[in-house]
Design a protein around this motif. Structure first.
Motif, PDB file in Angstrom:
ATOM      1  N   UNK A 105     -16.406  23.259 -15.792  1.00  0.00           N
ATOM      2  CA  UNK A 105     -16.813  23.625 -14.431  1.00  0.00           C
ATOM      3  C   UNK A 105     -18.152  24.359 -14.509  1.00  0.00           C
ATOM      4  N   UNK A 106     -19.041  24.078 -13.572  1.00  0.00           N
ATOM      5  CA  UNK A 106     -20.353  24.731 -13.578  1.00  0.00           C
ATOM      6  C   UNK A 106     -20.270  26.113 -12.940  1.00  0.00           C
ATOM      7  N   UNK A 107     -20.892  27.097 -13.578  1.00  0.00           N
ATOM      8  CA  UNK A 107     -20.979  28.423 -12.992  1.00  0.00           C
ATOM      9  C   UNK A 107     -22.156  28.444 -12.022  1.00  0.00           C
ATOM     10  N   UNK A 108     -22.186  29.456 -11.177  1.00  0.00           N
ATOM     11  CA  UNK A 108     -23.277  29.584 -10.202  1.00  0.00           C
ATOM     12  C   UNK A 108     -24.626  29.706 -10.912  1.00  0.00           C
ATOM     13  N   UNK A 109     -24.655  30.479 -11.985  1.00  0.00           N
ATOM     14  CA  UNK A 109     -25.898  30.655 -12.743  1.00  0.00           C
ATOM     15  C   UNK A 109     -26.380  29.328 -13.339  1.00  0.00           C
ATOM     16  N   UNK A 110     -25.438  28.560 -13.875  1.00  0.00           N
ATOM     17  CA  UNK A 110     -25.775  27.264 -14.476  1.00  0.00           C
ATOM     18  C   UNK A 110     -26.280  26.282 -13.409  1.00  0.00           C
ATOM     19  N   UNK A 111     -25.671  26.336 -12.227  1.00  0.00           N
ATOM     20  CA  UNK A 111     -26.127  25.484 -11.117  1.00  0.00           C
ATOM     21  C   UNK A 111     -27.581  25.806 -10.768  1.00  0.00           C
ATOM     22  N   UNK A 112     -27.894  27.089 -10.718  1.00  0.00           N
ATOM     23  CA  UNK A 112     -29.272  27.503 -10.393  1.00  0.00           C
ATOM     24  C   UNK A 112     -30.253  27.027 -11.471  1.00  0.00           C
ATOM     25  N   UNK A 113     -29.831  27.086 -12.744  1.00  0.00           N
ATOM     26  CA  UNK A 113     -30.685  26.579 -13.826  1.00  0.00           C
ATOM     27  C   UNK A 113     -30.950  25.085 -13.649  1.00  0.00           C
ATOM     28  N   UNK A 114     -29.902  24.345 -13.286  1.00  0.00           N
ATOM     29  CA  UNK A 114     -30.067  22.904 -13.080  1.00  0.00           C
ATOM     30  C   UNK A 114     -30.969  22.614 -11.882  1.00  0.00           C
TER      31      UNK A 114
END
Length: 184
Positions: A105-114
């Motif tokens: 599952x993607x974390x919020x921080x990882x989503x922002x990086x993407x």
């Protein structure tokens, strides 16, 4: 001549937009997508080979992808290539016949990086389109001796309109991908 320059520019810009969309598709969202694995290169008997040429990919569940190799001897190499791919965060499991890849599952921080990564890819694509425009403008300028200034000015306006439409297409694809990434 002018029409040739403009049609060539439009064709090359179309390819740039398609390349940008392919790049966007290779960035993972919350769902497993076979396109994520399109650019993975597997060391197959010493030759870097795209994964799609070595195995079939399908996703039976939202976050799971099943990789079925055509040649069972390539199983370990495919598994290693998937494990070594950055930005996937996937841990493949091998059962001897196929590889199951469950994406976390993607974390919020990882989503922002993407999102930042996708914006960077979008900007690169726009720069490429503008480079095509600049080259086509130079080609039009080379035709000054054969055509009048009015015809070249009209052609340049048409070139600008073509460029604007392709940049807008990239922006639209970028917005869709950002919305997809930020969707929880």
């Amino acid at each position: 001549m002018i029409a040739d320059v403009l049609s060539d520019a439009a064709t090359r810009m179309d390819r740039a937009v398609e390349a940008a969309k392919d790049d966007f598709a290779s960035v993972r969202t919350g769902r497993a997508n076979p396109q994520l694995f399109q650019k993975i290169l597997v060391d197959y008997y010493g030759t870097p080979t795209p994964l799609a040429q070595l195995a079939s990919l399908n996703n039976p569940e939202a976050r799971t992808l099943v990789v079925t190799p055509y040649d069972k001897s390539a199983l370990k190499a495919i598994e290693q290539a998937i494990r070594d791919t950055p930005n996937l965060g996937a841990n493949p499991s091998n059962d001897g016949n196929l590889i199951r890849v469950t994406l976390p599952e993607l974390t919020e921080e990882r989503r922002r990086e993407f999102v930042k990564l996708v914006r960077s890819k979008g900007e690169d694509a726009k720069v490429h389109v503008r480079g095509i425009r600049r080259k086509s403008k130079d080609d039009l300028d080379d035709l000054k001796s054969e055509f009048g200034e009015d015809e070249l000015a009209r052609a340049e306006k048409e070139l600008d309109a073509i460029t604007r439409s392709h940049v807008d297409a990239i922006d639209e694809a970028l917005k869709r991908k950002e919305a997809e990434l930020l969707e929880v």
